[in-house]
Design a protein around this motif. Sequence first.
Motif, mmCIF file in Angstrom:
data_model
loop_
_atom_site.group_PDB
_atom_site.id
_atom_site.type_symbol
_atom_site.label_atom_id
_atom_site.label_comp_id
_atom_site.label_asym_id
_atom_site.label_seq_id
_atom_site.Cartn_x
_atom_site.Cartn_y
_atom_site.Cartn_z
ATOM 1 N N ASN A 11 0.808 -1.223 0.000
ATOM 2 C CA ASN A 11 0.000 0.000 0.000
ATOM 3 C C ASN A 11 0.843 1.276 0.000
ATOM 4 O O ASN A 11 0.517 2.238 0.680
ATOM 5 C CB ASN A 11 -0.977 0.006 1.176
ATOM 6 C CG ASN A 11 -1.916 -1.167 1.152
ATOM 7 O OD1 ASN A 11 -2.351 -1.614 0.090
ATOM 8 N ND2 ASN A 11 -2.230 -1.703 2.315
ATOM 9 N N LEU A 12 1.923 1.268 -0.771
ATOM 10 C CA LEU A 12 2.786 2.446 -0.861
ATOM 11 C C LEU A 12 2.736 3.047 -2.255
ATOM 12 O O LEU A 12 2.778 2.342 -3.245
ATOM 13 C CB LEU A 12 4.234 2.082 -0.544
ATOM 14 C CG LEU A 12 4.540 1.606 0.854
ATOM 15 C CD1 LEU A 12 6.023 1.293 0.984
ATOM 16 C CD2 LEU A 12 4.120 2.625 1.900
ATOM 17 N N ASN A 13 2.673 4.374 -2.287
ATOM 18 C CA ASN A 13 2.809 5.102 -3.557
ATOM 19 C C ASN A 13 4.268 5.287 -3.906
ATOM 20 O O ASN A 13 4.667 5.133 -5.050
ATOM 21 C CB ASN A 13 2.140 6.474 -3.469
ATOM 22 C CG ASN A 13 0.644 6.395 -3.640
ATOM 23 O OD1 ASN A 13 0.128 5.534 -4.324
ATOM 24 N ND2 ASN A 13 -0.057 7.308 -2.982
ATOM 25 N N VAL A 60 9.368 0.063 -5.024
ATOM 26 C CA VAL A 60 8.649 -0.531 -3.895
ATOM 27 C C VAL A 60 8.789 -2.052 -3.867
ATOM 28 O O VAL A 60 8.515 -2.682 -2.852
ATOM 29 C CB VAL A 60 7.153 -0.131 -3.878
ATOM 30 C CG1 VAL A 60 7.001 1.363 -3.663
ATOM 31 C CG2 VAL A 60 6.449 -0.579 -5.137
ATOM 32 N N ASN A 61 9.240 -2.653 -4.962
ATOM 33 C CA ASN A 61 9.458 -4.093 -5.017
ATOM 34 C C ASN A 61 10.947 -4.422 -4.975
ATOM 35 O O ASN A 61 11.397 -5.390 -5.564
ATOM 36 C CB ASN A 61 8.842 -4.674 -6.297
ATOM 37 C CG ASN A 61 7.361 -4.464 -6.340
ATOM 38 O OD1 ASN A 61 6.656 -4.780 -5.390
ATOM 39 N ND2 ASN A 61 6.866 -3.890 -7.419
ATOM 40 N N HIS A 62 11.712 -3.617 -4.261
ATOM 41 C CA HIS A 62 13.167 -3.702 -4.215
ATOM 42 C C HIS A 62 13.647 -4.931 -3.445
ATOM 43 O O HIS A 62 12.914 -5.540 -2.682
ATOM 44 C CB HIS A 62 13.730 -2.478 -3.503
ATOM 45 C CG HIS A 62 13.522 -2.602 -2.024
ATOM 46 N ND1 HIS A 62 14.464 -3.147 -1.203
ATOM 47 C CD2 HIS A 62 12.466 -2.314 -1.251
ATOM 48 C CE1 HIS A 62 13.980 -3.170 0.031
ATOM 49 N NE2 HIS A 62 12.777 -2.673 0.031
ATOM 50 N N SER A 63 14.919 -5.235 -3.614
ATOM 51 C CA SER A 63 15.651 -6.121 -2.707
ATOM 52 C C SER A 63 17.133 -5.807 -2.878
ATOM 53 O O SER A 63 17.578 -5.462 -3.968
ATOM 54 C CB SER A 63 15.373 -7.590 -2.988
ATOM 55 O OG SER A 63 15.811 -7.957 -4.276
ATOM 56 N N TRP A 64 17.886 -5.901 -1.775
ATOM 57 C CA TRP A 64 19.327 -5.674 -1.813
ATOM 58 C C TRP A 64 20.010 -7.027 -1.742
ATOM 59 O O TRP A 64 19.767 -7.811 -0.830
ATOM 60 C CB TRP A 64 19.772 -4.783 -0.661
ATOM 61 C CG TRP A 64 21.247 -4.495 -0.636
ATOM 62 C CD1 TRP A 64 22.048 -4.274 -1.712
ATOM 63 C CD2 TRP A 64 22.087 -4.415 0.510
ATOM 64 N NE1 TRP A 64 23.347 -4.043 -1.308
ATOM 65 C CE2 TRP A 64 23.395 -4.130 0.063
ATOM 66 C CE3 TRP A 64 21.871 -4.544 1.875
ATOM 67 C CZ2 TRP A 64 24.476 -3.977 0.927
ATOM 68 C CZ3 TRP A 64 22.943 -4.393 2.728
ATOM 69 C CH2 TRP A 64 24.217 -4.105 2.264
ATOM 70 N N ALA A 72 8.576 6.736 2.966
ATOM 71 C CA ALA A 72 7.554 6.228 2.060
ATOM 72 C C ALA A 72 6.290 7.058 2.213
ATOM 73 O O ALA A 72 6.044 7.658 3.256
ATOM 74 C CB ALA A 72 7.260 4.764 2.365
ATOM 75 N N ILE A 73 5.495 7.058 1.154
ATOM 76 C CA ILE A 73 4.171 7.675 1.201
ATOM 77 C C ILE A 73 3.175 6.595 0.814
ATOM 78 O O ILE A 73 3.311 5.957 -0.236
ATOM 79 C CB ILE A 73 4.063 8.894 0.262
ATOM 80 C CG1 ILE A 73 5.049 9.968 0.732
ATOM 81 C CG2 ILE A 73 2.628 9.421 0.235
ATOM 82 C CD1 ILE A 73 5.106 11.192 -0.145
ATOM 83 N N GLY A 74 2.206 6.376 1.688
ATOM 84 C CA GLY A 74 1.209 5.340 1.468
ATOM 85 C C GLY A 74 0.108 5.802 0.534
ATOM 86 O O GLY A 74 0.013 6.976 0.162
ATOM 87 N N TYR A 75 -0.736 4.848 0.162
ATOM 88 C CA TYR A 75 -1.895 5.178 -0.681
ATOM 89 C C TYR A 75 -2.788 6.209 -0.018
ATOM 90 O O TYR A 75 -3.524 6.931 -0.689
ATOM 91 C CB TYR A 75 -2.717 3.927 -0.979
ATOM 92 C CG TYR A 75 -2.058 2.937 -1.917
ATOM 93 C CD1 TYR A 75 -1.151 3.341 -2.887
ATOM 94 C CD2 TYR A 75 -2.361 1.594 -1.846
ATOM 95 C CE1 TYR A 75 -0.559 2.445 -3.743
ATOM 96 C CE2 TYR A 75 -1.779 0.678 -2.707
ATOM 97 C CZ TYR A 75 -0.876 1.112 -3.652
ATOM 98 O OH TYR A 75 -0.298 0.210 -4.493
ATOM 99 N N ASP A 76 -2.726 6.286 1.319
ATOM 100 C CA ASP A 76 -3.522 7.261 2.068
ATOM 101 C C ASP A 76 -2.829 8.619 2.167
ATOM 102 O O ASP A 76 -3.295 9.510 2.880
ATOM 103 C CB ASP A 76 -3.817 6.729 3.466
ATOM 104 C CG ASP A 76 -2.548 6.371 4.238
ATOM 105 O OD1 ASP A 76 -1.429 6.577 3.710
ATOM 106 O OD2 ASP A 76 -2.682 5.869 5.364
ATOM 107 N N ASN A 77 -1.700 8.785 1.441
ATOM 108 C CA ASN A 77 -0.894 10.011 1.418
ATOM 109 C C ASN A 77 -0.240 10.345 2.759
ATOM 110 O O ASN A 77 0.177 11.473 2.979
ATOM 111 C CB ASN A 77 -1.698 11.207 0.906
ATOM 112 C CG ASN A 77 -1.942 11.098 -0.583
ATOM 113 O OD1 ASN A 77 -1.073 10.630 -1.321
ATOM 114 N ND2 ASN A 77 -3.113 11.497 -1.025
#
Length: 86
Positions: free
Chosen positions: A18-20, A40-44, A65-70
């Motif tokens: 649920n992240l923008n 948002v689909n990262h991996s190190w 991060a900024i969520g879908y709810d801003n």
Amino acid sequence: FTPNGDCENAEFFLGTKNLNTLELMVYDQKGNLMYATSDVNHSWNGLDRKGNPAPEGNYHCVFKAIGYDNVEHKDKFMVTLSRSKR
């Protein structure tokens, strides 16, 4: 996490949903930037920015991060990289 070639726990990732937007930075103990992403689909995978294996140790992680709810979310934490095999 243990990027040691056994394919178990080989990458570090945040379990996000649920992240923008996302900004994740990983720094070594000296403050050198080792990894950064805005995916948002990262991996190190434990490599530094030049593609060399990062040494074992603790790494500082900072994310915003900024969520879908801003709503903005920020946090700092440590992650341990170990290359030893069980």
